[in-house]
Motif scaffolding. Structure first.
Motif, PDB file in Angstrom:
ATOM      1  N   SER A  24       8.765  14.143  -6.770  1.00 15.35           N
ATOM      2  CA  SER A  24       7.449  13.774  -6.243  1.00 15.35           C
ATOM      3  C   SER A  24       6.720  14.972  -5.652  1.00 15.35           C
ATOM      4  N   VAL A  71       0.846  -1.202   0.000  1.00 13.86           N
ATOM      5  CA  VAL A  71       0.000   0.000   0.000  1.00 13.86           C
ATOM      6  C   VAL A  71       0.881   1.251   0.000  1.00 13.86           C
ATOM      7  N   ILE A  72       1.886   1.266   0.847  1.00  9.61           N
ATOM      8  CA  ILE A  72       2.809   2.413   0.903  1.00  9.61           C
ATOM      9  C   ILE A  72       3.509   2.579  -0.435  1.00  9.61           C
ATOM     10  N   LEU A  77       2.536   1.648  -3.472  1.00 10.22           N
ATOM     11  CA  LEU A  77       1.624   2.150  -4.516  1.00 10.22           C
ATOM     12  C   LEU A  77       1.359   3.645  -4.346  1.00 10.22           C
ATOM     13  N   ILE A  78       1.208   4.063  -3.106  1.00  4.90           N
ATOM     14  CA  ILE A  78       0.998   5.498  -2.847  1.00  4.90           C
ATOM     15  C   ILE A  78       2.227   6.290  -3.270  1.00  4.90           C
ATOM     16  N   ALA A  79       3.405   5.767  -3.000  1.00  4.48           N
ATOM     17  CA  ALA A  79       4.647   6.460  -3.361  1.00  4.48           C
ATOM     18  C   ALA A  79       4.784   6.572  -4.872  1.00  4.48           C
ATOM     19  N   GLY A  98       8.240   5.096   0.282  1.00  6.87           N
ATOM     20  CA  GLY A  98       8.182   4.104  -0.797  1.00  6.87           C
ATOM     21  C   GLY A  98       9.494   3.347  -0.939  1.00  6.87           C
ATOM     22  N   ALA A 126       2.323   6.560  -7.079  1.00  8.57           N
ATOM     23  CA  ALA A 126       1.320   7.546  -7.507  1.00  8.57           C
ATOM     24  C   ALA A 126       1.789   8.963  -7.173  1.00  8.57           C
ATOM     25  N   ASN A 127       2.418   9.114  -6.037  1.00  9.24           N
ATOM     26  CA  ASN A 127       2.938  10.410  -5.613  1.00  9.24           C
ATOM     27  C   ASN A 127       3.989  10.926  -6.594  1.00  9.24           C
ATOM     28  N   LEU A 160       6.905  10.822   1.151  1.00  8.38           N
ATOM     29  CA  LEU A 160       6.198   9.638   0.658  1.00  8.38           C
ATOM     30  C   LEU A 160       7.116   8.765  -0.198  1.00  8.38           C
TER      31      LEU A 160
END
Length: 1113
Positions: free
Chosen positions: A504, A347-348, A350-352, A513, A354-355, A509
């Motif tokens: 980013s 989850v972390i 994927l967020i990174a 990541g 996307a960031n 983030l």
């Protein structure tokens, strides 16, 4: 088939293995029945949860009385109302249970579980012998004969219950394809390279070659993924964490090591063992690479805040060491914690990611521009499209990137923990490759379109008016980074490993990541390496490593493997240089992938019926291309490292091949051996026999090969690596017992040959007589051109005490061999060949020794228990004393038995049985080539002199001749041997063979045959005729007179053999042939006896009178 059971047996309400339901399918009870013929009985065997019980029938309401009319003593009968229970037009009934009144079993998956497994529990279907005997004798069904479980008492019906109970206790950790494969593969692929090296790679190679690098790695991993999927779906892959499962109510351990299993179970232990070690080592080193990547980021943060502990390199070592200790703790905590951690990290991650993509479109600041980030610019894209290698090359950059693609086996490595490995591995692995490849391409292109290669980080480095930009994109965008040409700058794609954090939207983030990617990959590798290593050690291919096979806890965790992995990882963490560690891993992983692809190709090429992968989207030639691609890339990256890797593989391969571990995995190598052997045999069939290619192909009547080892050894001496050797045994007696004994001993006796390195086959037949059995073997043994041409048997030393039938059988075998145009070799040694009594005594002594050791162990256990009880030990001393007394008595009985058997243990017989195993010293092989049989009498001793054990023995040739032509005969024989190119030490022409033997020798011969003579000339005609009818096997006076000259010759030959060859290492003598139906069996046996008496080991040889030697080229 009827069963003699009364109806009350079937109506017993107790549970039943064969549950029979009578079902009324008709709604018209008044329909006219058919009485002409009974319809077929359709039966079905069902295995209910009440497994070990008698027969039961359940009825629908109102059918009981009708059924009582239906069953009588196990047979179907018509009812009083002319209603047949199987009538299809009236009240139609059928047996729901197929298999009523039979022990036959319907197809059941439980019969196929753990096939070939040593430790796994499995259900056994009734044996063919049980079914055959039961049906033949019309015996009632044995309730316990179907559901038998080796190593346990469970039944299939118990499996679901046991599984549910275990799951309720938390004993299972099972994953689906998303959590078990997709998540793991994505986390392992999105490792350290994604955030802290991908920008550097695209800076070095440019967008164009950077995409090529990513696609090349993707090509390798995609082909390997297809091959992995094919192998993984060809049956259940044993692999993963070795969790304890309940199968048939028996606890068994699922073995571990997905990638290792893929190779070893496909290519065999030789390749599997070598690549298993390399793959486990690569995973251990990968832990170091990911941890060093994590430590680099942490040290960057410390450096930016001025908080370095020592210096950059040592700080990486310190942080890395602490990190790997923490990861080890998480791994040891168990799979449940590890799995939960993986999901959080994904989850972390994927967020990174996307960031990062969001940050590329957020308008940049002056500070970021000074560091080289200008958002999407066509000029930057064009400038960064081509390569600018600085101290690197295409393949060196590829070597650093490739570990980023090596997580594709993360799911296969824990295949034992997947709910459905066959579906999960292909789906999860291929989707993970697709998603991660797209992400790599997207990140690489985006970062290269936004960030220049070099930047100073100084906001004051702006373009001065009138300055010539010389095509620099930064210059056109208002910044002057020309100073980076003279001195090294800290920012830009080429210099700053934390570019993605700068680009980013929210820098922390990306740091999170990086932590997520590096730690998740490190965790996956830290779990994989010990599991693979544990699987390898459990297979006991390398016996010295078996220490690491032990598992602990409910999940069978390889704690010892964790410690070893930790030590290896720590050693590489101390290097503290990511770009140094990465190529090492690339090398090992490429070697592993090459063998996985080759495994898939090899399994397809072998065309084994067992190769039936559920995954159809693979191609054997694509797999072969993938294997070659991996090998080629290895050598291009670093040729000497590739050579070292393959040298290690070759060494381990040779070691395993030499040790020959006792495993049988049904590998594709075995399938290919069979295909090649079959093809070769068929090709050989089309080749005409030629005298130059003749080789002795022998049927050896050893019985059990271990009972007559000397007979096998002498035959093996001239057939090893040269011809066919089949050890044959004939079972006579009650057919049922013979067949049972024969079938049970086949594998054991062939295994004995293999264990003792005898290149021979074992064959056995059950027959009414010894002669009939040998006749079958002579006619049916062999395959195509590989058919026996020579019969080898031992001399029957007990012929004088044997019955007439035994002598007739023995002689009949020789006659049959000549009838079938086989050569015959009769071997005699002074002590005889049969050592079965000695083996029996040895077996008894071994059992007694095992009992003694068991008793000693019991004493030690009792002593330990007594000591541990403390004060209670006072009462234990008396019992200990009693045990000791009993053991003392037992020991004394053992010693008595041993001393009793000393006389029976014939040491000379054992020495004689081993005489052909030893190297023969300098001496001679005396060949008495008296009759031309085509050359077999000469060829066999010549082959012996080519062997290592006989090479110091020289050939001496003896042959008969006329006294007045001895020199001429010698010249003729010399010429013949020279043309045959056979070396010899001496040629001796014997001119006095036909002389009468001396009186003592002849008297001995007459005394020997005296008990077997008829003496009909001394009796009246009637008595003589009666004696001939009663004892037709006896030697008549007429026969003895007719063959007196021949008898003289045999006696005379023994005298000559005593004179010339008494000191020879071996004698090879032409075997006299007895005319069938003319020379009696006992007279012929007397000839053989007198010929070979009191001599060194002797081979009586007679070829089939077809040339086996030629002097033409």
């Amino acid at each position: 088939m009827s069963m003699n059971n009364s109806p009350n047996v079937f109506l017993d309400p107790s549970p039943n293995r064969f549950q029979v339901n009578v079902i009324n399918e008709s709604h018209d009870n008044n329909a006219t029945p058919q009485e002409d013929a009974d319809p077929p009985h359709y039966e079905e065997t069902s295995f209910t949860e009440e497994a070990h019980s008698r027969h039961r029938i359940s009825h629908r309401p109102g059918n009981r009385a009708l059924y009582e009319n239906f069953i009588q003593n196990g047979d179907t009968v018509k009812s009083d109302g002319n209603l047949h229970p199987y009538d299809t037009h009236s009240n139609t009934y059928y047996l729901k249970t197929f298999g009523h009144n039979t022990v036959d079993a319907v197809p059941n998956i439980d019969y196929y579980r753990n096939t070939g497994s040593i430790t796994g529990a499995k259900m056994n279907r009734p044996s063919l012998l049980e079914i055959h005997e039961q049906l033949a004798k019309n015996i009632a069904v044995n309730p316990g004969s179907i559901e038998r479980v080796t190593n346990g008492d469970g039944t299939p019906g118990d499996e679901a219950t046991a599984n549910k109970e275990e799951e309720s206790k938390g004993g299972f950790v099972k994953f689906g394809w998303v959590k078990g494969v997709l998540v793991r593969c994505m986390l392992n692929i999105w490792g350290v390279m994604l955030f802290i090296r991908l920008s550097w790679i695209v800076g070095q190679a440019g967008i164009g070659l950077g995409v090529v690098i990513i696609l090349l790695a993707t090509t390798v991993t995609s082909i390997t993924g297809l091959s992995t999927s094919a192998i993984a779906t060809n049956g259940f892959v044993r692999g993963g964490l070795g969790i304890v499962v309940i199968l048939l109510s028996v606890v068994v351990t699922t073995l571990t090591g997905g990638a290792y299993y893929l190779i070893s179970r496909s290519l065999g232990p030789e390749f599997g063992g070598s690549i298993g070690l390399i793959f486990a080592f690569a995973n251990a080193v990968a832990v170091a690479m990911y941890v060093v990547g994590f430590a680099e980021t942490v040290v960057e943060l410390l450096q930016s805040n001025g908080a370095l502990m020592v210096d950059e390199s040592n700080d990486i070592r310190i942080v890395g060491s602490i990190t790997v200790v923490v990861l080890l703790g998480i791994s040891v905590a168990g799979m449940e914690w590890e799995a939960k951690t993986q999901v959080i990290l994904l989850v972390i991650l994927l967020i990174a990611i996307a960031n990062f993509f969001i940050g590329t479109v957020i308008p940049t600041s002056n500070e970021k521009k000074a560091k080289g980030f200008f958002n999407y610019q066509a000029s930057i894209f064009a400038e960064n499209f081509g390569p600018v290698f600085r101290g690197e090359g295409f393949f060196s950059v590829f070597a650093i990137f490739f570990p980023a693609a090596t997580g594709i086996l993360a799911g296969a490595n824990i295949s034992g923990d997947l709910e459905d490995p066959q579906a999960a591995i292909p789906k999860g692995t291929m989707l993970a490759i697709l998603i991660t490849s797209v992400a790599y391409l997207g990140v690489a292109i985006c970062v290269a379109a936004c960030v220049v290669r070099d930047a100073t980080g100084n906001t004051n480095d702006t373009v001065v008016s009138g300055m010539n930009c010389n095509g620099s994109s930064a210059c056109t965008l208002g910044y002057d980074f020309s100073s980076c040409k003279a001195q090294e700058c800290r920012y830009g794609l080429m210099n700053n490993f934390q570019v993605m954090s700068m680009v980013s939207g929210f820098g922390p983030l990306i740091t999170a990541g990086i932590f997520s990617a590096t730690l998740s990959s490190a965790l996956a590798s830290l779990v994989s390496a010990p599991k693979v290593f544990q699987a390898l050690c459990k297979d006991n291919i390398y016996k010295a490593l078996h220490f690491f096979a032990k598992g602990y806890g409910k999940n069978n965790e390889p704690l010892r493997g964790y410690v070893l992995t930790f030590i290896i990882a720590m050693a590489f963490i101390l290097i503290a240089e990511l770009n140094t560690i990465a190529p090492i891993i690339s090398n090992f992983f490429l070697a592993s992938y090459a063998l996985i692809n080759f495994s898939c190709f090899h399994a397809s090429y072998a065309k084994s019926p067992g190769w039936r992968p559920a995954f159809k989207y693979y191609n054997m030639w694509v797999s072969l291309f993938g294997a070659m691609l991996c090998c080629g890339v290895m050598f291009v990256i670093n040729w000497w490292a590739a050579l070292i890797t393959y040298a290690i593989e070759l060494f381990l391969y040779i070691y395993v091949m030499y040790k020959k571990p006792e495993v049988n995995w049904g590998s594709s190598a075995q399938a290919l051996y069979y295909v090649n052997a079959l093809d070769s045999a068929l090709e050989l069939t089309a080749v005409e026999d030629h005298v130059k290619n003749f080789r002795p192909q022998c049927i050896v009547l050893t019985g059990g090969p271990m009972t007559r080892p000397a007979l096998l050894d002498i035959t093996h001496s001239f057939t090893k690596n040269n011809g066919l050797c089949i050890c044959c045994q004939v079972y006579t007696g009650p057919r049922k017992l013979c067949v049972k004994e024969m079938n049970s001993g086949m594998a054991k006796k062939q295994a004995w040959l293999t264990k003792n390195k005898r290149k021979a086959f074992y064959a056995a037949v059950a027959a009414d007589s010894f002669r009939d059995g040998v006749k079958s073997l002579l006619q049916a043994s062999g395959l195509g051109r590989m058919r026996p041409n020579t019969l080898v048997l031992g001399f029957k030393t007990d012929w004088r005490d044997a019955s007439a039938v035994q002598i007739e059988n023995y002689m009949g075998v020789i006659h049959d061999a000549f009838d079938f145009e086989l050569g015959v070799v009769i071997v005699r040694i002074s002590q005889g060949f049969d050592i079965s009594q000695v083996l029996q005594v040895q077996e008894e002594l071994e059992k007694l020794e095992q009992e003694r050791l068991a008793l000693e162990a019991t004493i030690k256990d009792n002593e330990f228990e007594e000591e541990s009880r403390g004060i209670c030990g006072l009462f234990g001393k008396a019992r200990k004393l009693n045990i000791t007394k009993r053991v003392t008595k037992k020991d004394s009985s053992i010693n008595t038995i041993q001393s009793m058997h000393v006389g029976e243990f014939n040491q000379r017989l054992l020495e004689a049985s081993n005489q052909f195993k030893k190297k023969q010293g300098k001496g001679t092989i005396d060949v008495w080539w008296l009759f031309d049989d085509g050359g077999l009498t000469l060829l066999i001793p010549y082959i012996l002199t080519m062997r290592k054990k006989w090479k110091d023995c020289k050939l001496r040739i003896f042959t008969g001749g006329k006294i007045n032509r001895i020199e001429d005969e010698k010249l003729a024989m010399t010429s013949l041997l020279s043309k045959f190119r056979i070396k010899y030490a001496d040629i001796k022409i014997i001119g006095n063979i036909n002389m009468k033997p001396n009186k003592e020798s002849w008297k001995f011969f007459e005394e020997m045959i005296e008990p077997h003579r008829l003496h009909e000339s001394c009796k009246d005609l009637t008595t003589a005729e009666k004696l001939k009818r009663e004892t037709p096997w006896k030697i008549t006076d007429a026969e003895l007179e007719a063959f007196k000259e021949k008898s003289y010759r045999q006696v005379r030959l023994n005298e000559l053999l005593q004179a010339y060859s008494r000191a020879a290492n071996l004698i090879v003598l032409s075997l006299p042939v007895a005319k069938k139906g003319v020379v009696s069996d006992h007279l012929y046996m007397a000839w053989l006896e007198i010929l070979s008496k009191n001599l060194p080991p002797i081979l009586l040889v007679r070829g089939n009178h077809k040339n086996v030697l030629t002097f033409y080229s």
